[in-house]
Enzyme design. Sequence first.
Site, PDB file in Angstrom:
ATOM      1  N   ASN A   1       0.805  -1.230   0.000  1.00  0.00           N
ATOM      2  CA  ASN A   1       0.000   0.000   0.000  1.00  0.00           C
ATOM      3  C   ASN A   1       0.837   1.278   0.000  1.00  0.00           C
ATOM      4  O   ASN A   1       0.471   2.260  -0.638  1.00  0.00           O
ATOM      5  CB  ASN A   1      -1.016  -0.020   1.149  1.00  0.00           C
TER       6      ASN A   1
ATOM      7  N   GLU B   1       3.882  -4.774  12.358  1.00  0.00           N
ATOM      8  CA  GLU B   1       2.927  -3.682  12.177  1.00  0.00           C
ATOM      9  C   GLU B   1       1.810  -4.252  11.298  1.00  0.00           C
ATOM     10  O   GLU B   1       2.015  -4.513  10.112  1.00  0.00           O
ATOM     11  CB  GLU B   1       3.619  -2.478  11.533  1.00  0.00           C
TER      12      GLU B   1
ATOM     13  N   CYS C   1      -3.134   1.486   6.427  1.00  0.00           N
ATOM     14  CA  CYS C   1      -3.495   0.747   7.647  1.00  0.00           C
ATOM     15  C   CYS C   1      -4.193   1.661   8.656  1.00  0.00           C
ATOM     16  O   CYS C   1      -4.967   1.207   9.480  1.00  0.00           O
ATOM     17  CB  CYS C   1      -2.250   0.145   8.270  1.00  0.00           C
TER      18      CYS C   1
ATOM     19  N   GLU D   1       7.788   0.828  16.620  1.00  0.00           N
ATOM     20  CA  GLU D   1       8.935   1.372  15.901  1.00  0.00           C
ATOM     21  C   GLU D   1       8.770   2.891  15.906  1.00  0.00           C
ATOM     22  O   GLU D   1       7.791   3.424  16.394  1.00  0.00           O
ATOM     23  CB  GLU D   1       9.018   0.784  14.493  1.00  0.00           C
TER      24      GLU D   1
HETATM   25  P1  NAD Z   1       0.012  -9.294   3.368  1.00  0.00           P
HETATM   26  O1  NAD Z   1       0.137  -9.729   4.777  1.00  0.00           O
HETATM   27  O2  NAD Z   1      -0.821 -10.089   2.455  1.00  0.00           O
HETATM   28  O3  NAD Z   1       1.460  -9.240   2.677  1.00  0.00           O
HETATM   29  C1  NAD Z   1       2.514  -8.478   3.229  1.00  0.00           C
HETATM   30  C2  NAD Z   1       3.838  -9.098   2.838  1.00  0.00           C
HETATM   31  O4  NAD Z   1       3.953 -10.373   3.458  1.00  0.00           O
HETATM   32  C3  NAD Z   1       3.988  -9.339   1.339  1.00  0.00           C
HETATM   33  O5  NAD Z   1       5.310  -9.059   0.976  1.00  0.00           O
HETATM   34  C4  NAD Z   1       3.683 -10.826   1.210  1.00  0.00           C
HETATM   35  O6  NAD Z   1       4.275 -11.452   0.095  1.00  0.00           O
HETATM   36  C5  NAD Z   1       4.300 -11.358   2.499  1.00  0.00           C
HETATM   37  N1  NAD Z   1       3.751 -12.631   2.972  1.00  0.00           N
HETATM   38  C6  NAD Z   1       2.486 -13.088   2.848  1.00  0.00           C
HETATM   39  N2  NAD Z   1       2.369 -14.301   3.462  1.00  0.00           N
HETATM   40  C7  NAD Z   1       3.599 -14.591   3.975  1.00  0.00           C
HETATM   41  C8  NAD Z   1       4.112 -15.692   4.722  1.00  0.00           C
HETATM   42  N3  NAD Z   1       3.349 -16.731   5.073  1.00  0.00           N
HETATM   43  N4  NAD Z   1       5.413 -15.669   5.092  1.00  0.00           N
HETATM   44  C9  NAD Z   1       6.200 -14.605   4.769  1.00  0.00           C
HETATM   45  N5  NAD Z   1       5.763 -13.551   4.060  1.00  0.00           N
HETATM   46  C10 NAD Z   1       4.479 -13.526   3.676  1.00  0.00           C
HETATM   47  O7  NAD Z   1      -0.447  -7.775   3.421  1.00  0.00           O
HETATM   48  P2  NAD Z   1      -0.792  -6.831   2.194  1.00  0.00           P
HETATM   49  O8  NAD Z   1      -2.077  -7.283   1.609  1.00  0.00           O
HETATM   50  O9  NAD Z   1       0.410  -6.702   1.339  1.00  0.00           O
HETATM   51  O10 NAD Z   1      -0.989  -5.429   2.950  1.00  0.00           O
HETATM   52  C11 NAD Z   1      -2.195  -5.001   3.500  1.00  0.00           C
HETATM   53  C12 NAD Z   1      -2.209  -5.230   4.997  1.00  0.00           C
HETATM   54  O11 NAD Z   1      -1.110  -4.583   5.604  1.00  0.00           O
HETATM   55  C13 NAD Z   1      -3.447  -4.658   5.666  1.00  0.00           C
HETATM   56  O12 NAD Z   1      -3.914  -5.553   6.618  1.00  0.00           O
HETATM   57  C14 NAD Z   1      -2.912  -3.394   6.346  1.00  0.00           C
HETATM   58  O13 NAD Z   1      -3.674  -2.953   7.451  1.00  0.00           O
HETATM   59  C15 NAD Z   1      -1.554  -3.837   6.743  1.00  0.00           C
HETATM   60  N6  NAD Z   1      -0.660  -2.699   6.968  1.00  0.00           N
HETATM   61  C16 NAD Z   1      -0.294  -2.382   8.234  1.00  0.00           C
HETATM   62  C17 NAD Z   1       0.526  -1.269   8.481  1.00  0.00           C
HETATM   63  C18 NAD Z   1       0.947  -0.871   9.876  1.00  0.00           C
HETATM   64  O14 NAD Z   1       1.834  -0.034  10.001  1.00  0.00           O
HETATM   65  N7  NAD Z   1       0.355  -1.418  10.923  1.00  0.00           N
HETATM   66  C19 NAD Z   1       0.959  -0.497   7.401  1.00  0.00           C
HETATM   67  C20 NAD Z   1       0.556  -0.861   6.120  1.00  0.00           C
HETATM   68  C21 NAD Z   1      -0.248  -1.956   5.903  1.00  0.00           C
END
Ligand code: NAD
Length: 492
Positions: A161, A260, A294, A473
């Site tokens: 995102n 996060e 997020c 962080e």
């Molecule tokens: P996601 O969890 O699907 O993917 C994030 C990353 O994790 C990607 O690089 C993906 O390839 C990797 N990944 C997925 N499964 C994995 C596994 N089993 N092992 C290792 N790596 C793995 O998230 P997304 O769809 O890319 O992002 C959206 C989500 O991120 C939303 O839930 C949003 O709220 C959250 N987010 C949180 C913050 C925060 O600061 N708290 C910031 C931005 C986004």
Amino acid sequence: MPSFLGDLVKRIQNYIDGRFVGGRREFADLNPADGTVIAQVTEACEAHVDEAVHAARRALLGEWAQIGIRERASRLHRVADAIEKRFDCFVQAEVADTGKPISLASKLDIPRAVANFRVFADLVKISGLESFQTETPDGANALNYAVRKPLGVVGVITPWNLPLLLLTWKVAPALACGNTVVVKPSEETPATATLLAEAMQDAGLPNGVYNVVHGFGPGSTGEFLTQHPGVDAITFTGESRTGAAIMKSVAATVKPVSFELGGKNAAIVFADCNFDEALSGLSDAVFLNTGQVCLCCERVYVERKIFSSFVEGLKRKAESLNPGWPNHEQTDLGPLISAQHRDKVLSYYRLAQEEGAHLITGGGIPKFSDNRNHGFYVQPTIYTGLPESARCIKEEIFGPVCHIAAFDSEEEAIAMANDTKYGLAASIWTSNLKRGHRVAQQMKVGITWVNCWFLRDLRTPFGGAGLSGIGREGGMHSLNFYSEPNNICIRL
Ligand code: NAD
């Protein structure tokens, strides 16, 4: 020097030990605005990940270990300079990968990536990281002092995102503390992490300090990285469910984690708020980046006295948003990231109806007269009338959508806002500052804004409670996570 910039639209490779490395398996990187293929990306296999981790280990013990904090900080400033030098290229890459409006990428994403390097470079210099603490607790028997060391090789896994912003939020402090990194950006947005490799080379970072491996999560690059015994810590931003899977995966090798995760953030709007400011603030909080931040707000609680006028006002804001081509300056609403994510968001639009919601605006897909019909746009959407137990109120949707409910008392608003398993962010809108403090302090979240939203000072703690994360962080919190103390005790 290998050049990635000129070839951006064609081939995105892994970056290991200072070299761009291809491979047999590739996947397509799509432009979410029209569904066209913008690049072929090399998927890192287990051997690539292994190579990257070994390169990071060698770099950790080599020249990088000999460079003192001042020089490290100055090289991080040079990374920031190198991003600025390629500013337009980073903006274009981020816009093409995410479909976000160019105004957002050029005002938020890329400047924040620059700031991430500058802030942590400065902070590590003044933190006294090398001799963090000196204590003689009883003043008599022993002198204790602690030296802080890097954790080692840090695995950095990030979402799509805010791709470069979130990646550098972790990479900058990790490098500032003397670690080396293997990063796995989201498979949806591989470009800017790869561009960053050129900035790292430009800034004179030794080979192996920054490595990039592309691919997916389970059974692919992400999992190879989290399970690798040579990775000393994992820092992750993404979905809560993925955080849970990573926790299981790192358990065998007992790696420290910083998570996060997702959110289902609430806003509380009191009748005494500055109405127009609250409306503008909430319009950003709900719709910025097509709701794919997020910190975005999907639950709005409005004091009953102003409920109808507020719903009407936010409806007007939603309907005034322009779902244009990302590269047009006037565009303020881009597409969602992928067809799969659009299916998910649309399934919640349908679910809201099934759960008995009253649709105020949106709820579907906008119609265009051009190729945006092949992109992943949805309408900004507002609902009212759902019970607090509805799934649409409980689950993170991650789209341009909110539900607005009325409340009668402060206590009721606080109870509804806190009734969630998540705990990332909240915002309170009131002109009564005393009430602002009182309510903010009762929010079970990592960050509460009063009369603003997404106003960030990078030195402050950032993270979430409950399903929204583990650890904090930001500022010294980052430096504490990315280093660990070795206490030395000398008998007097
Ligand atoms: P996601 O969890 O699907 O993917 C994030 C990353 O994790 C990607 O690089 C993906 O390839 C990797 N990944 C997925 N499964 C994995 C596994 N089993 N092992 C290792 N790596 C793995 O998230 P997304 O769809 O890319 O992002 C959206 C989500 O991120 C939303 O839930 C949003 O709220 C959250 N987010 C949180 C913050 C925060 O600061 N708290 C910031 C931005 C986004």
